[in-house]
Each structure stands twice: as C-alpha cells, then as structure tokens.
Scaffold this active site. Sequence first.
Site, PDB file in Angstrom:
ATOM      1  N   VAL A 178       0.854  -1.190   0.000  1.00 25.88           N
ATOM      2  CA  VAL A 178       0.000   0.000   0.000  1.00 25.88           C
ATOM      3  C   VAL A 178       0.890   1.241   0.000  1.00 25.88           C
ATOM      4  O   VAL A 178       2.100   1.154   0.205  1.00 25.88           O
ATOM      5  CB  VAL A 178      -0.945   0.022   1.230  1.00 25.88           C
ATOM      6  N   CYS A 179       0.278   2.399  -0.208  1.00 27.26           N
ATOM      7  CA  CYS A 179       1.012   3.663  -0.174  1.00 27.26           C
ATOM      8  C   CYS A 179       1.534   3.903   1.246  1.00 27.26           C
ATOM      9  O   CYS A 179       0.811   3.586   2.195  1.00 27.26           O
ATOM     10  CB  CYS A 179       0.107   4.829  -0.577  1.00 27.26           C
ATOM     11  N   PRO A 180       2.701   4.452   1.465  1.00 22.53           N
ATOM     12  CA  PRO A 180       3.590   4.969   0.420  1.00 22.53           C
ATOM     13  C   PRO A 180       4.600   3.928  -0.090  1.00 22.53           C
ATOM     14  O   PRO A 180       5.446   4.263  -0.899  1.00 22.53           O
ATOM     15  CB  PRO A 180       4.342   6.093   1.150  1.00 22.53           C
ATOM     16  N   TYR A 181       4.504   2.681   0.417  1.00 24.80           N
ATOM     17  CA  TYR A 181       5.538   1.693   0.077  1.00 24.80           C
ATOM     18  C   TYR A 181       5.494   1.286  -1.388  1.00 24.80           C
ATOM     19  O   TYR A 181       6.490   0.841  -1.946  1.00 24.80           O
ATOM     20  CB  TYR A 181       5.461   0.494   1.023  1.00 24.80           C
TER      21      TYR A 181
END
Lengths: 81, 268
Positions: free
Chosen positions: A17-20
Amino acid sequence: MSDQVNIDKELNIKGEVCPYTFVKTKLAMETLSPGQVLKIILDHDPASVNVPKSLRGEGHEVLDLSKNENDDWVIIVQKKR
Amino acid sequence: MFEFTEDHIKRYSRHILLPEVGGIGQKKIYDAKVLLVGAGGIGAPVAYYLAAAGVGTIGIIDEDTVELSNLQRQIIHSMDDLGKEKAISAKETIEKLNTDVTVVTHLERASSANIMDIISKYDIVVDGSDNFPTRYLINDACILSNKPLSSGAVFRFNGQVMTIVPHEGPCYRCLYREPPPPDMTASCQEAGVLGVLPGTIGLLQATEVLKLIIGQGDLLCGRMLNYEALEMDFRKIKVNRNPSCAVCGDNPTITELDDYEAFCQMKF
C-alpha cells in the site's frame, strides 16, 4: 501500448500500500539506466493514481497505465534520460 | 554492500521518498562514518538523530560521566545512566533505537596525542565540545586531515553553527585567530544555557552532516549562522577564508597540533 515497448525490469508489488508502493518503485527505478523501462504490477487502487503522479514528479515518463487480465494495475514507465 | 531489507525500506521510507535522498542517498548515509566530539548538549541530539537517520558508524569521544545537571538538555542520557560514561550511555540509547548503527566509543579527552589517529577513521567530524582548547584542536586536526567539520557552540540563549570544508571555505581560526585568554571568558559554571538551545544548534549541525553525506544543498560554508533564541532571530554572517590563516592559509605556520591550556572542564 505495453506490448510495443521493451520491458527491462518487472516489479510486482501486489499487496503493498502507499507509500511503500512508491518507495519500492523508486528503489527499482534507481537500478535502471536512463531510458530503460520498468513494468509495475500493483493492486492498491490509490497507488494507481499516486505512483504515476510521483513518477512524473521525479521526471520519469509514464508510458501506460492499464488493468491486466487479473484486474491488477499495470504501470509502464521509462526512466528519465 | 548494504542491501535494503523490508524493515530498512519501512524504516527509511521517508528518506527514500525524498528526491534528494532516495535509496542511493540512504546507502550513502549507511556508509558514512561520523565522529562526534562530545556527547553533551550538542552531541546528544546529533547522535540521536544521526542514528535515527541511519548513519552506519557513529564515533563518540567523551571521557565524562552522566550527571543529574546534564539531563536538562542531554536527551540521549536518562536517570538510569547517572554515573555512566556518556559515550557508553549514548551507545546504549542508540542501540535501542537503531541496530543498523555501529557506535564506537572513545573514552578519552581529545588531545594532540590521540585526535589525528581517531579522526583518520571517520569521514565527517561534529564539534560539540564545550571549551576553546578542544574547539581549536578539532578545527586544526580537521584542516590537517582534510575532513569536513560541523562546528557548533551554545551560550545562554545564543548559538552558532558553521560548516568547515577545509581549503574550500574559512575555518574557525580564519574567524578567531587564537582562543581567548582563560581569564577573558565567562565562568562556564555560571554562564547557564537554555536546555533546548543545544538541541536547536545540534540539529542544525546534524542537518549539515546529512547534506554533506548526500551531497545536496548549500552548506554553511563561508557563512556562520547565528541564532538568538530570545529574539527568535536567525542571521547568517558572511565569513571569508583568511589567506594568512595560521592553519588553512596559503603559508600555514601550524603544521602539527598543540594543546592549549584547559581552563574550563564544565560540559554544556
């Protein structure tokens, strides 16, 4: 369009998921030479907007954004020259 | 070569996201070796934040032990550390924060006899010392060994920061030729310092260190930042390299280190 370009590297970040999603995309982009192309596969819907936006923000060219047969997002991006 | 694990990616994600840092910059941070002179008011926040940032090797020179009067500002130490060597206390705190960091302790006072050998193992030096003899010693040692130095000082509500890149900009001696005579300086015990002040100054120094490591931005090289906490005034003063500087000038007269008379042992 994705069928027409030569893919130099593929990155599967399904489940991220964001930010990964962008962190891992960025790390993958760093391993490419200027002009090389990365294919990113992800399934986090907001990332289909955020990752291309962030890539453009760093000067890379997003060549294509589409959904594949598994309903995952596919981003094709060329590293800035 | 340092390879990112899933934990590294998460821990350093906010760095990696920065265009000026990225994974490449984060690896430079991991490869960096930074020496802190003093684990006191300035050294404590510098050590803590550089460890959090992922600096791979942090050396700490300090022979003092933690006292209750230190805890008003030296945030890397706590009640449990009273009586412990500051360098050891700092190492233990850092190890709880980030196991990626190797902390090397030098439980001695920086002197002309040991400093060149210690500095040779590091890339960047941070001066958080509390006395003029050490300040000049570290300045001269960094010039002689060609290592960048972040120099910081605090006094009451006032702080100063300057980054010294040998032969590219001025050094501390270009600014003030010699240490002041011992009887000219205020008694260290009686001067006092606002507890947060060395935090502000130390973090400005830590910022300069990270900029040096990743090679980004404009350093406080040739500019001294002066901070007046009471007025909340930050002012930069242009400083020129002195071509006749005794240590970094065109014809230096200082070619080996000397120890000035120590006149104050109190730690800020």
